[in-house]
Design a protein around this motif. Structure first.
Motif, PDB file in Angstrom:
ATOM      1  N   ILE A  13       0.892  -1.438   0.011  1.00 27.88           N
ATOM      2  CA  ILE A  13       0.006  -0.175  -0.103  1.00 27.88           C
ATOM      3  C   ILE A  13       0.750   1.162   0.174  1.00 27.88           C
ATOM      4  O   ILE A  13       0.705   2.208  -0.659  1.00 27.88           O
ATOM      5  N   HIS A  14       1.824   1.287   0.863  1.00 26.63           N
ATOM      6  CA  HIS A  14       2.750   2.495   0.867  1.00 26.63           C
ATOM      7  C   HIS A  14       3.449   2.639  -0.545  1.00 26.63           C
ATOM      8  O   HIS A  14       3.806   3.658  -0.767  1.00 26.63           O
ATOM      9  N   VAL A  15       4.059   1.269  -0.941  1.00 28.93           N
ATOM     10  CA  VAL A  15       4.848   1.599  -2.322  1.00 28.93           C
ATOM     11  C   VAL A  15       3.818   1.893  -3.380  1.00 28.93           C
ATOM     12  O   VAL A  15       4.377   2.935  -4.104  1.00 28.93           O
ATOM     13  N   GLY A  16       2.771   1.401  -3.526  1.00 31.64           N
ATOM     14  CA  GLY A  16       1.663   1.878  -4.407  1.00 31.64           C
ATOM     15  C   GLY A  16       1.403   3.601  -4.281  1.00 31.64           C
ATOM     16  O   GLY A  16       1.358   4.081  -5.182  1.00 31.64           O
ATOM     17  N   ARG A  17       1.472   4.023  -3.329  1.00 33.72           N
ATOM     18  CA  ARG A  17       1.001   5.315  -2.948  1.00 33.72           C
ATOM     19  C   ARG A  17       2.198   6.285  -3.427  1.00 33.72           C
ATOM     20  O   ARG A  17       2.065   6.945  -4.112  1.00 33.72           O
ATOM     21  N   ALA A  18       3.489   5.679  -3.101  1.00 31.99           N
ATOM     22  CA  ALA A  18       4.531   6.475  -3.486  1.00 31.99           C
ATOM     23  C   ALA A  18       4.950   6.332  -4.922  1.00 31.99           C
ATOM     24  O   ALA A  18       5.101   7.363  -5.512  1.00 31.99           O
ATOM     25  N   LYS A  19       4.633   5.228  -5.514  1.00 30.70           N
ATOM     26  CA  LYS A  19       4.928   5.316  -6.938  1.00 30.70           C
ATOM     27  C   LYS A  19       3.726   6.067  -7.794  1.00 30.70           C
ATOM     28  O   LYS A  19       3.952   6.573  -8.670  1.00 30.70           O
ATOM     29  N   LYS A  22      -2.640   3.571 -12.699  1.00 27.22           N
ATOM     30  CA  LYS A  22      -2.231   2.138 -12.854  1.00 27.22           C
ATOM     31  C   LYS A  22      -1.338   1.725 -11.823  1.00 27.22           C
ATOM     32  O   LYS A  22      -1.607   0.621 -11.029  1.00 27.22           O
ATOM     33  N   MET A  23      -0.699   2.225 -11.049  1.00 25.69           N
ATOM     34  CA  MET A  23       0.432   2.160 -10.128  1.00 25.69           C
ATOM     35  C   MET A  23      -0.518   1.990  -8.889  1.00 25.69           C
ATOM     36  O   MET A  23      -0.378   0.877  -7.839  1.00 25.69           O
ATOM     37  N   ALA A  24      -1.337   2.879  -8.412  1.00 23.49           N
ATOM     38  CA  ALA A  24      -2.148   2.578  -7.461  1.00 23.49           C
ATOM     39  C   ALA A  24      -3.091   1.410  -7.474  1.00 23.49           C
ATOM     40  O   ALA A  24      -3.117   0.697  -6.516  1.00 23.49           O
ATOM     41  N   PHE A  25      -3.539   1.267  -8.622  1.00 23.24           N
ATOM     42  CA  PHE A  25      -4.615  -0.072  -8.808  1.00 23.24           C
ATOM     43  C   PHE A  25      -3.969  -1.251  -8.462  1.00 23.24           C
ATOM     44  O   PHE A  25      -4.459  -2.050  -7.476  1.00 23.24           O
ATOM     45  N   TRP A  26      -2.570  -1.583  -9.279  1.00 18.97           N
ATOM     46  CA  TRP A  26      -2.035  -2.789  -8.938  1.00 18.97           C
ATOM     47  C   TRP A  26      -1.339  -2.982  -7.694  1.00 18.97           C
ATOM     48  O   TRP A  26      -1.662  -4.275  -7.157  1.00 18.97           O
ATOM     49  N   PHE A  27      -0.840  -1.959  -6.912  1.00 18.48           N
ATOM     50  CA  PHE A  27      -0.405  -2.185  -5.569  1.00 18.48           C
ATOM     51  C   PHE A  27      -1.520  -2.452  -4.778  1.00 18.48           C
ATOM     52  O   PHE A  27      -1.481  -3.196  -3.660  1.00 18.48           O
ATOM     53  N   TYR A  28      -2.506  -1.704  -4.714  1.00 17.19           N
ATOM     54  CA  TYR A  28      -3.712  -1.614  -3.897  1.00 17.19           C
ATOM     55  C   TYR A  28      -4.572  -2.919  -3.860  1.00 17.19           C
ATOM     56  O   TYR A  28      -4.811  -3.722  -3.196  1.00 17.19           O
ATOM     57  N   PHE A  29      -4.571  -3.389  -5.333  1.00 14.62           N
ATOM     58  CA  PHE A  29      -5.261  -4.769  -5.623  1.00 14.62           C
ATOM     59  C   PHE A  29      -4.585  -5.825  -4.991  1.00 14.62           C
ATOM     60  O   PHE A  29      -5.378  -6.710  -4.459  1.00 14.62           O
TER      61      PHE A  29
END
Ligand code: HEM
Length: 153
Positions: free
Chosen positions: A104-110, A122-129
């Motif tokens: 979740i943290h990496v997704g938000r940062a990316k 796209k970044m948010a979707f894949w990491f959060y999913f």
């Protein structure tokens, strides 16, 4: 400690709702190629706040509650690993949830660093999913064999 367990249990629902909303927003944003708005940013921020609150409570439960470190010290790791319920709280739950929290943290940062709006979604979707799948799989749901004694809230 009981109050913290209840808080940790109830917070799961809030976290799941905010995470599902964030996944949905990122997915539709990615599909529609829409702008990454302030609302998208705020939902990511709320998600990290809830996730970190759950992490802090979880750490206290792990180090001070009956099913974390104390149980390993009392029973010994060999005994704990042979019992599904004890192994779940001693190893599996903390490990999988920590991975999900990092995602979740990496997704938000990316997502924040990405150059264009579609890449942000796209970044948010894949990491959060992926985090959502891990969290759903690592919650001690009362319908899981051996966890019937735990509640829904
Ligand atoms: C981030 C997502 C997380 C969710 C959704 C979650 C959810 C839950 C739920 C629903 C329970 C059962 C509570 C009950 O009814 O007894 C539980 C128990 C527990 N969780 Fe988590 N958890 C998360 C993260 C963590 C983390 C990161 C840790 C450790 C660092 C942790 C440590 C524990 C411990 C030790 C228990 C057993 C509490 C007890 O009965 O004494 N959790 N968790």
């Amino acid at each position: 400690m009981e109050t913290l367990t209840i808080l940790h249990s109830v917070l799961r629902w809030l976290l799941l709702i905010v995470l599902i909303v964030a996944v949905y927003k990122a997915f539709t944003g990615m599909q529609n190629k829409s702008a990454f708005t302030d609302s998208d940013n705020k939902s990511g921020l709320l998600l990290t706040i809830l996730t970190d609150s759950q992490l802090i409570i979880g750490l206290v439960l792990y180090f001070m509650g009956p099913w974390g470190l104390k149980n390993i010290q009392n029973q010994g790791m060999a005994v704990v690993m042979k019992d599904g319920f004890q192994r779940f709280f001693a190893v599996e739950h903390i490990l999988m949830m920590l991975i999900a929290i990092v995602l979740i943290h990496v997704g938000r940062a990316k997502s924040k660093k990405a150059n264009d709006d579609v890449a942000k979604h796209k970044m948010a979707f894949w990491f959060y999913f992926i985090a959502l799948v891990l969290i759903l799989a690592s919650i001690p749901w009362p319908f899981r064999a051996g966890f019937e004694s735990l509640g829904w809230y």
